[in-house]
Structures are given as C-alpha cells and as structure tokens.
Scaffold this active site. Structure first.
Site, PDB file in Angstrom:
ATOM      1  N   TYR A 159       0.729  -1.165   0.055  1.00 28.57           N
ATOM      2  CA  TYR A 159       0.053  -0.073  -0.135  1.00 28.57           C
ATOM      3  C   TYR A 159       0.793   1.322  -0.017  1.00 28.57           C
ATOM      4  O   TYR A 159       0.539   2.201  -0.720  1.00 28.57           O
ATOM      5  CB  TYR A 159      -1.034   0.113   1.061  1.00 28.57           C
ATOM      6  CG  TYR A 159      -2.284  -0.752   0.854  1.00 28.57           C
ATOM      7  CD1 TYR A 159      -3.491  -0.297   1.341  1.00 28.57           C
ATOM      8  CD2 TYR A 159      -2.411  -1.730   0.076  1.00 28.57           C
ATOM      9  CE1 TYR A 159      -4.644  -0.744   1.146  1.00 28.57           C
ATOM     10  CE2 TYR A 159      -3.871  -2.562  -0.119  1.00 28.57           C
ATOM     11  CZ  TYR A 159      -4.841  -1.889   0.475  1.00 28.57           C
ATOM     12  OH  TYR A 159      -6.132  -2.556   0.141  1.00 28.57           O
TER      13      TYR A 159
ATOM     14  N   GLU B  89       1.713   6.529  -6.847  1.00 28.18           N
ATOM     15  CA  GLU B  89       0.674   7.528  -7.306  1.00 28.18           C
ATOM     16  C   GLU B  89       0.900   8.886  -7.209  1.00 28.18           C
ATOM     17  O   GLU B  89       0.876   9.738  -7.940  1.00 28.18           O
ATOM     18  CB  GLU B  89      -0.730   7.327  -6.408  1.00 28.18           C
ATOM     19  CG  GLU B  89      -1.162   6.132  -6.893  1.00 28.18           C
ATOM     20  CD  GLU B  89      -2.713   5.733  -5.959  1.00 28.18           C
ATOM     21  OE1 GLU B  89      -2.958   6.674  -5.130  1.00 28.18           O
ATOM     22  OE2 GLU B  89      -3.057   4.488  -5.835  1.00 28.18           O
TER      23      GLU B  89
END
Lengths: 301, 417
Positions: free
Chosen positions: B333, B340
C-alpha cells in the site's frame, strides 16, 4: 459510601471516591479533578457501562441506584475548549481573510490586479460578508446561550479549516479582476432577500435566547412572537437555519458565483443534519409538539 | 487460594471419568457445579444430548445467538434473566436428532423483550440486555464451551459501535443486512447472490492475474526496454477491470456484502482518477517507469484481495489466504501510494501546459478550476494524512481478522480456575 472509578479504556481502576448518596456527579468530578489535575471536570464523562451513554452530571449518586462498592466508568473526553472560543476563532477567520483578499493582494492576483476596476457587486458582496460574520461574532458574545460549555479541541482545527478555506475560495472569485457581475436587477433583488434573511436569522436567535431564562434548564417549545419574521416557526423547527441557508442562496444569486453556491450547499447539507436532529429531539421531548412543522424547509424537509 | 491451570484432554471423557474428576476436585476444592460445567464444555450435556454449534455476537443493546441447526420445526427455548436453555430436533453436526444447550449468562437480560426466529438453516435468538453496554464475555463462568463460537458475520467490535453504526431500534432484521435479503427470499436467491459475488471476484482475479503475468513475462523477455511500453500493452484490460471495480461500491450499498460503502468508494474513486484523469489523459506520462511499478503494485494487491473475497463468499477461512491478504498490504500500500504521488508530481508541468480539465476566468458563472493547483494541494496537505489514515485502518482490520481467528478453532484445552 465508596464508589470505584474505572477507566472506559482498559477498565483499570483510576480512583476510589468516598461520597454520600446525595452527592451529584458534578461533585464527584470535582473530587476526581483534585486527585488528577489534568482531568478538569469538563473533560470527564461518567458512564454506567464502558460503552454506555454519558450520565447527566446533575444527577445524584442515589438517583442512579449506586450503592457502596458500586462502580462507575469515567471517560476522558480529551482536551476541551470552550464553545465561545471555537466560535470566535471560526468567525474571525473568514472576516479577516475575505477583507484581506478584497484588497487584491499580489500573492493571489499578481502585481497589477489591485489597480484594476472593481464591479459594484464585488463591493456590496464584501460589505455583506463582513456584516454577516461581524453579526455572528456579536451574537456569540452577547446573544447565544450555550447548553454545553466545551467541545474537544480537535473540532477547532476541523471547523476552522472549513470556514477559513471556504472564505478564501469564495473571496478569490468574487474579488478577481476578471469577475463578471450579473445584471443589476438580479443583484439588487438578491440583496433585498439577503437583508430579510439576515434580520430573520437574528430574530430567531433573539427569540431562542429569551425562551429560556438565564440559569434554568427548562426546555420550551419555540413559538412565533410579535416579530413577523418569527412566523416561520409555524412551518419549521429551525427557522434560524432556514434563514441562514436563504441568506447564502441570496448571496450566491447576487454574485452569480459557483464557489459561493458550493459554500451555500455545504452549509445547507450540514444544517439539514442539525435541523433534523433538533426536530427529532423536539418531537421526542414534547408530546404536544406542533404537527405541521418540518425540520428546515417549509412543507418539504 | 485460587489456582488456574490448563487441562489437556486427548479425547472426550466418558461420564465415569468426569465423575471421578469431579469427586477428586470436590474433595480438593469444593466445587459442586463442576461436573455440570465440565459436561457443558464438551459436546454432551449431562443427559447425553449433543450441543449444536452456537455463534454469538452483540451490540450495545442485544446479544445475538445463532444456533446452527437446519430444518428445526419448533424449538423449546426457555429464557430467564441470566439463563438460557434450548432444546430442539434438527439437522446438525451429528445428523438429525435432538440437540440442546444451556448457558449461564454473564449479565442480566430482559426475557419479555427477547425473541427468536426460526429459519430453514438456523435459529436466530435475540436477547435484550437489561443494561446497555458491552459484555466482555457471554457466559458467567470463565469456562468457554467448545460449541460456542464468535459470529464473525455479525460481530460488531466496540469500535464499530463508537462510529455510530448502532441504530436505536436494533431488531434482528436491521442488524444483519445480508440475512435480510436471505431470509425474506428463498434459498435459491441467496445461492444466486453468492454465485454472482464469487464469479465477480473470480473474474477480477483472472483479469489482474493476466495483467500481472503480462507485465512479468514481457519484462523477463524484453528487459528494461519493455518498461516504456508497459502501459500500452496492458491498458485495455487494466481500464476494463478498473471500471468493473465500480461494482464494488454497489455491493455493500445494496446489501450484497457487508462492510462500509465509503471504503470502496474512496479506493475505486482514487484509483480511477489516477488511471483515467492522470495517466490515460496525458500520453507523455505513459512511458515513465513509475507507471510500470504502479500497475505492478495494484495488480499484486488484487492478486491477494480477490481470492480472499472468493473464499469469504462461502464463509470459508483458509488461514494462509487470510494471512496473505492482511499482511501483503504492509509493503504494497505505501508503495502504491508513493507511485501515485510520483505520477501526480510528474504530471503537474504537463497539465500546466495543456490546461486539461481546468476552467479559467472570466466566465458567466465566475467559476474557476485549476487542476495543477489541486494536484499540488493534494500532495502538500492530503497525501501523508491519507496514507496514514488508510494504513491505520488496514492495521486495525488486520488485528481483528488475524487475532480473533484463534477463538473459533475448537480445542480440547480446558482452562480450570
């Protein structure tokens, strides 16, 4: 008799208090504050079960059915801050932020912006905005009566961020050199509507203040008075929110500015939730509550 | 003096053995009800009738028992303030016969406000607590019967209740959104729901396996040269699977699955914005290495997530799959978040130049939207808090799913206090 005080988190024993049956929980809170200096009374909440409801501090030990060696749970509500402080900070921000951006600082607009012409609507909008928040500050200082003294400090940052950022967002657009004003008639009609809503909002606050005599905990159903603006009470439980939303819709129409509309919508959304909550608690507390009333929008919601 | 020690039994003791133990302990510690307690722990009651499996859960105001017996006609349920006795004929672990159980409750309940409901697959018993609040354990004794388990489906931890999920009138129907659909419709529709969910999860699993395999295979054959064309080679299946993920918002919304609607909305929404607004919309970012790593990251996460969901649709729990699903996120994660963030950062100059998705003044509605500014704001103010929030949420989930598992496995260890 002795009461054991346990923590709601972990259940460990915090203290054992010696009380008599007629002591109120408020007095217990003072006792605990003496034992643990960081737990001032506003920070304490008693419960009978770790996850149960908070108990009213005016209740006595006997009224709660507590006997010798009974247990009470204590929740630490976290650092508290007075409602008044929160409100003043929340409202002072938009006031100064808007006023500052109104002067077209180079930081937002570049060097040449301040010298360019500003439409009349932008001036009026600035006056309306400043008036609105000044009114709110004065009401916080002199009109409102707060039923609960404090709230958690976390709320201060969250609420301030909301008010201050939105103020900047709206101010940036209305005071922009490239701002396009709508037609004058629209602006003036909207201004008139806005004025009525501001006066209405104040009337309701004044009525609510006089509804409960100072110091008492009596709750009464609010009803219209001689002031015609309070007639809205015949249709809704929270006309102060109705007027507030009306005011922001009027401001949006006056400036014809989507950011202002978004701000109005955000406020509307929040106020609907508050109004429905208040409406429900009125209906629960008063068996004879008037049936035709809605929560915030007449006939609709 | 209280002494506690575990007693390990290699097999179910016979009644004679239990009587012997009881007599010995009576002699040594004066415990009269020991035999009854001990018998109730193992499968048989003192009368010799087997216990059904009973799953329990609670919220602030009720204790919920689910008795796992099928085709029960008329159970005999006797309840008083701190005791429940249940006798019924049905189909259970030992076939069709008479089953019964008795429980001494940890705190008091209100018998008149309690109810039970019989369905083809189980009996749901709802006991109204006399005092609202959390019960640390169900039974009054510290002994835990092997046939009493925690009902994960209905389990609301203390934290869930704090978040205000509890509704004022918590009747059986409102609590268990999954079973509302099931119990009011026929058995077939429940089957259909499970099949649909299984197929959906399988479909997505296949999709992401394909994407992952493509990336790995092509990288191993073409080497670094593949990286600039990675997006080109997988963008169709990626976009397709990403759009399909929108369904995951509707599953909890319509009650097909449990869980919050917010969580999938944020996840799907966030990823879709990255994929469609930031990567698809700007071809100059598509050949950057970060895209390759991002897609790799996303697909590996899904490789563990979807099999776990497939398993859960049929209430199975293979430890290794659960463990992987709730552990693999720990490195992946943050890595995904970081990729991102880099995609956003590198895109800022491109979007400044093209002005895509941005609206400028002057216009009639006095509205402006500067996408690059939003991107900057996100990176400056929301990136770290968002990552922290998500990590702590997953961490809590992990604690819940990996720890509590231990309780449900039947063991022949008995703790004696």
């Amino acid at each position: 008799m002795e009461i054991g005080i346990l923590s709601t988190s972990g259940g460990k024993q915090l203290a054992t208090l010696t009380v008599d049956p007629n002591s109120t929980l408020k007095e217990l809170k003072t006792q605990i504050h003496r034992l643990k200096s960081h737990l001032y009374p506003d920070r304490q909440e008693f419960r009978q079960e770790p996850r149960g409801k908070g108990l009213d501090e005016s209740k006595t030990v006997a009224a709660l059915g507590l006997k010798d060696k009974s247990k009470l749970y204590l929740k630490d509500l976290g650092p508290q801050i007075a409602w008044k402080t929160v409100f003043l900070t929340e409202y002072a921000g938009p006031l100064f932020v808007y006023a500052w951006i109104y002067t077209r600082p180079w930081l937002f607009y570049g060097e040449d912006a301040a010298s360019q012409p500003m439409s009349q609507v932008s001036h009026i909008a600035a006056i309306c905005w400043v008036f609105h928040y000044s009114k709110r500050i004065l009401e916080t200082l002199f009109v409102h009566r707060f039923s609960h003294a404090t709230m958690p400090v976390r709320n201060l940052f969250r609420n301030c961020a909301y008010y201050w950022v939105f103020a900047a967002y709206v101010a940036y657009h209305v005071n922009h050199p490239l701002y396009t004003a709508p037609c004058q008639i629209q602006s003036y009609i909207a201004l008139g509507f806005w004025t009525v809503c501001e006066l209405g909002n104040f009337s309701i606050h004044w009525l609510l203040r006089n509804l409960r005599p100072p110091g008492s905990k009596e709750r009464r159903i609010p009803r219209p008075t001689k002031d015609p603006l309070t007639l809205l009470f015949n249709l809704v439980s929270c006309p102060n929110y109705t007027y507030e939303v009306g005011g922001w819709v009027a401001f949006t129409a006056m400036t014809q500015c989507i950011p202002a509309g978004l701000f109005a919508f955000a406020g509307f959304y929040q106020m609907v939730i508050w109004a429905i909550g208040k409406h429900r608690s009125y209906k629960k507390d008063f068996k004879d509550y008037p049936r035709g009333r809605k929560a915030i929008i007449p006939f609709v919601l | 003096m209280k002494k506690s020690f575990p007693v390990y039994l290699s097999h179910l003791p016979s009644k004679d053995t239990l009587t012997t133990i009881q007599l010995y302990l009576q002699y040594t510690c004066n415990n009269d009800s020991f035999l009854t307690s001990l018998c109730s722990l193992v499968d048989m009651t003192s009368k010799g009738n087997p216990h059904p499996f009973v799953y329990w859960a609670q919220n602030t105001s009720h204790v919920l028992l689910r008795v796992d017996l099928k085709d029960v006609q008329e159970p005999d349920v006797q309840v008083n303030e701190n005791h429940i006795k249940f006798v019924a004929t049905g189909v259970g672990a030992r076939g069709t016969q008479l089953y019964e159980f008795e429980l001494e409750l940890g705190a008091n309940i209100v018998p008149v406000s309690s109810q039970y409901r019989v369905t083809a697959r189980q009996i749901d018993i709802s006991l109204k607590k006399q005092n609202d609040g959390w019960w640390p354990k169900l039974t009054g004794s510290s002994l835990k019967p092997t046939w009493l388990k925690i009902d994960f489906d209905k389990w609301r931890s203390e934290d869930d209740d704090e978040a205000g999920l509890d509704i004022s009138s918590s009747k059986l129907d409102e609590l268990d959104s999954e079973n509302v659909v099931a119990d009011h419709m026929s058995f077939n529709l429940e089957n259909l729901r499970k099949t649909y969910l299984f197929v959906y999860n399988l479909w997505q699993f296949v999709g992401f396996t394909y994407i992952f395999s493509m990336l790995v295979f092509k990288y191993s054959t073409l080497g670094y040269d593949f990286i600039p064309v990675a997006y080109q080679s997988v963008h169709y299946p990626l976009k397709f699977c990403q759009l399909m993920q929108a369904l995951e918002i509707f599953h909890p919304l319509f009650g097909y699955t449990k869980g919050s609607v917010m969580e999938p909305t944020v996840q799907v929404g966030g990823r879709s914005i990255i994929l469609f607004c930031l990567i698809e919309a700007e071809s100059r970012i598509q050949d950057k290495p970060v895209i390759f790593y991002l897609i790799l990251c996303w697909s590996i996460i899904e490789l563990f997530r979807y099999p776990y969901y497939m398993m859960r649709v049929y209430d199975k729990d293979f430890g290794i799959i659960t463990w992987l699903r709730y552990t693999v996120w720990i490195p992946l994660y943050p890595l995904g978040f970081l990729c991102e963030g880099i995609v956003i950062l590198r895109n800022i100059p491109f979007f400044e130049e093209t002005g895509k998705f941005s609206v400028g003044l002057p216009n009639k509605w006095n509205f402006s939207f500067h996408f690059p500014t939003l991107m900057r704001m996100y990176l400056l103010f929301f990136f770290l808090p968002a990552m922290y929030t998500m990590m702590s949420y997953m961490s809590k989930q992990r604690q819940k799913k990996l720890q509590v598992r231990g309780d449900s496995i039947p063991s022949s260890k008995i703790k004696v206090n």
